[in-house]
Motif scaffolding. Sequence first.
Motif, PDB file in Angstrom:
ATOM      1  N   ASN A   1      98.301  62.084  -3.996  1.00  0.00           N
ATOM      2  CA  ASN A   1      98.316  61.092  -2.998  1.00  0.00           C
ATOM      3  C   ASN A   1      96.887  61.387  -2.188  1.00  0.00           C
ATOM      4  O   ASN A   1      96.619  62.676  -2.266  1.00  0.00           O
ATOM      5  CB  ASN A   1      99.281  61.112  -2.247  1.00  0.00           C
ATOM      6  N   LEU A   2      96.548  60.628  -1.457  1.00  0.00           N
ATOM      7  CA  LEU A   2      95.525  60.771  -0.349  1.00  0.00           C
ATOM      8  C   LEU A   2      96.033  61.149   1.060  1.00  0.00           C
ATOM      9  O   LEU A   2      96.699  60.564   1.686  1.00  0.00           O
ATOM     10  CB  LEU A   2      94.430  59.797  -0.416  1.00  0.00           C
TER      11      LEU A   2
ATOM     12  N   LEU B   1      99.237  59.421   4.928  1.00  0.00           N
ATOM     13  CA  LEU B   1      99.719  59.367   3.707  1.00  0.00           C
ATOM     14  C   LEU B   1      99.170  58.183   2.835  1.00  0.00           C
ATOM     15  O   LEU B   1      99.893  57.033   3.272  1.00  0.00           O
ATOM     16  CB  LEU B   1     100.669  60.377   3.121  1.00  0.00           C
ATOM     17  N   TRP B   2      98.413  58.066   1.725  1.00  0.00           N
ATOM     18  CA  TRP B   2      98.051  57.002   0.970  1.00  0.00           C
ATOM     19  C   TRP B   2      98.550  57.108  -0.397  1.00  0.00           C
ATOM     20  O   TRP B   2      98.127  58.285  -0.947  1.00  0.00           O
ATOM     21  CB  TRP B   2      96.737  56.368   0.970  1.00  0.00           C
ATOM     22  N   LYS B   3      98.901  56.229  -1.134  1.00  0.00           N
ATOM     23  CA  LYS B   3      99.106  56.170  -2.581  1.00  0.00           C
ATOM     24  C   LYS B   3      97.884  55.665  -3.130  1.00  0.00           C
ATOM     25  O   LYS B   3      97.747  54.443  -2.858  1.00  0.00           O
ATOM     26  CB  LYS B   3     100.630  55.690  -3.144  1.00  0.00           C
ATOM     27  N   ARG B   4      97.315  56.396  -4.107  1.00  0.00           N
ATOM     28  CA  ARG B   4      96.037  55.980  -4.599  1.00  0.00           C
ATOM     29  C   ARG B   4      96.641  55.097  -5.960  1.00  0.00           C
ATOM     30  O   ARG B   4      97.058  55.502  -6.944  1.00  0.00           O
ATOM     31  CB  ARG B   4      95.209  56.955  -4.936  1.00  0.00           C
ATOM     32  N   GLN B   5      95.904  53.963  -5.915  1.00  0.00           N
ATOM     33  CA  GLN B   5      96.201  53.020  -7.164  1.00  0.00           C
ATOM     34  C   GLN B   5      94.708  52.502  -7.955  1.00  0.00           C
ATOM     35  O   GLN B   5      94.086  52.087  -7.120  1.00  0.00           O
ATOM     36  CB  GLN B   5      96.869  51.723  -6.886  1.00  0.00           C
TER      37      GLN B   5
ATOM     38  N   ALA C   1     106.281  56.400  -6.144  1.00  0.00           N
ATOM     39  CA  ALA C   1     105.824  57.412  -7.172  1.00  0.00           C
ATOM     40  C   ALA C   1     104.408  58.102  -6.924  1.00  0.00           C
ATOM     41  O   ALA C   1     103.559  57.262  -6.538  1.00  0.00           O
ATOM     42  CB  ALA C   1     105.950  56.758  -8.625  1.00  0.00           C
ATOM     43  N   PRO C   2     104.260  59.261  -7.123  1.00  0.00           N
ATOM     44  CA  PRO C   2     102.789  59.793  -6.755  1.00  0.00           C
ATOM     45  C   PRO C   2     101.882  59.260  -8.054  1.00  0.00           C
ATOM     46  O   PRO C   2     102.427  58.982  -8.800  1.00  0.00           O
ATOM     47  CB  PRO C   2     103.137  61.414  -6.958  1.00  0.00           C
TER      48      PRO C   2
END
Length: 574
Positions: A541-542, A569-573, A413-414
């Motif tokens: 995302n980053l 691409l990284w998902k930011r949490q 999920a974005p």
Amino acid sequence: MAGYRLLAKIGEGGMGSVYLSRTRGNQPVALKVIRREFAQEHDFRARFEHEVQAARRVQGYHIVPVLDHDTSGDQPWLATAFVPGLPLDEALAAHGPLPLPAVFQLIGCTAQALHSVHAASVVHRDLKPSNILLGSNGPWVIDFGIARATDTTQLTRSGGFIGTPQYMSPEHALGRTVTPATDIFALGLIAAVVATGRHPYGDGSGISIAASIANTPQQAPDLSRYPDALRPLLERCLAADPAQRPLPAEIAELCSTSAGRKLRDFADWLPETIAAEITRREHLAQTPVQPAYTPTHTPEPARPTYAPTHAAAPAHPAHVPTQNATGGHPPFPMYEAPTSAVYTPPPAIGTAAPVPVAAGRRHTPLLVGAGVLAVALIAGGSWYATRDDDNGGRTSAGDDKQKAADQPKDGAAPAAQQPSGSAAAPQASAIGPTYTEVYKDKPLKLLAGREFGKVNAVDLDFPKVAPFGEIGWKERELEMGFEDVRLSTTFGKSKGTTPELCADAAATNPIPERLPSSDLSGAASAIVQGDLLCTVTSKGNLAMVKIVTIEPSTSKQYKVPTYLTEVTLWKRQP
């Protein structure tokens, strides 16, 4: 409305109201909200959707593009790019006719715009001086094709016709089929008025002029009083038979020869008084100002200081103030209007804080200095967007399908949307987020346009590159044009490959939002091999784009390089 923030009501016309808003990249747009009486007509919605989709395919120089739209909400709306130019009708009213070389250059460039419009199977249908903006970098055509959507509805309601009577073709005035040749007839009328201030069919009321135009097959206008150099062009454009009128490319070639200079050579192309007013407007549009307040309501527009003598034209929305104003707004690149100015990163705008993004409204733009921007834009008169707009935040049906197709392949999920712009970049060091890798080092070829008017859009969440229009406006991070690279989200150069360094670069080391081809070659190139370009994507995302290889253009005309890259691409949490 659905993610767009209304900054000010800046105009009202026959189709609806025009509002100022901004994109995620902090670029201003004009939002036209269609009147409710039109919205209640099911047939209108279908026509509006069809015509706007067609208009969004139009690409090219001298074109102010349609960026976004929605037909499913209570009120349909569309968004167009913002151009701080001077409407041609206002220039004529204030400064009189143009010198003949400027007339030929104006008409030739407008013909080039019509070539792009017609190539997309669109007919403008309402070409007139108020739909042409004068800028330091040439004229710009707005409102192409949209009038058709209201034809049947307006005919039913008023018993009249859509369009401006003074600039109709004979076939349009007679209610017959309208083809691209109708725009050529309108262009001929504009040429006559711009050169002399005299309309070929006289100075009567709009309806009486339309009646004379409709009678052209029986009685052609008297063109004997027009300049000898201009008369052949007028005779061909104003032919009663649409088949006898020249094509836009023929007009452009003829005008280039008659102007005595290249059509796109805009150095001192306009009289000093007009050029000074354009410069003033462009300067106001790029002046950063401390926000004086945040409005709690939508301000009403000031009355324009000039009332067009050409009846039946809708009120103009305001481009830039025509009176002294107390402020402006942060600098921004004009989406469709390339300039030769040197681009520098936007300065910080005082202490204005980003507007938080409400849940479910991922496209809310950053509101920086909204109060002063609204005051500046409505302070003195008319903006020019011939599309009544409102801030509809719904995406179009096509964009909805695009979103479904563009989710990262791993199904992640974005992350929550981060506002764009230099003041809204990710605050990695402040809140200490963690990052989950979605994909790493995916090859992506950033292919530049190699044909006039061609642009490739880039979606880094996928990642993919596709022709302009195939990737939703709100889904793209950058565009590879035939003469520049444009960034829709804020990019920065990272000093390392970790997500923390990447996020910090996007927040603190921004690069210009527009990079002309002149800034993309040579020792001082803004992008070089080995650069790590980082941004927060449209899905929150980053992304990190590593420049692996640069392929210089082999075209003598279009010189933007092609970049072979690897994208992570990284998902930011949080």
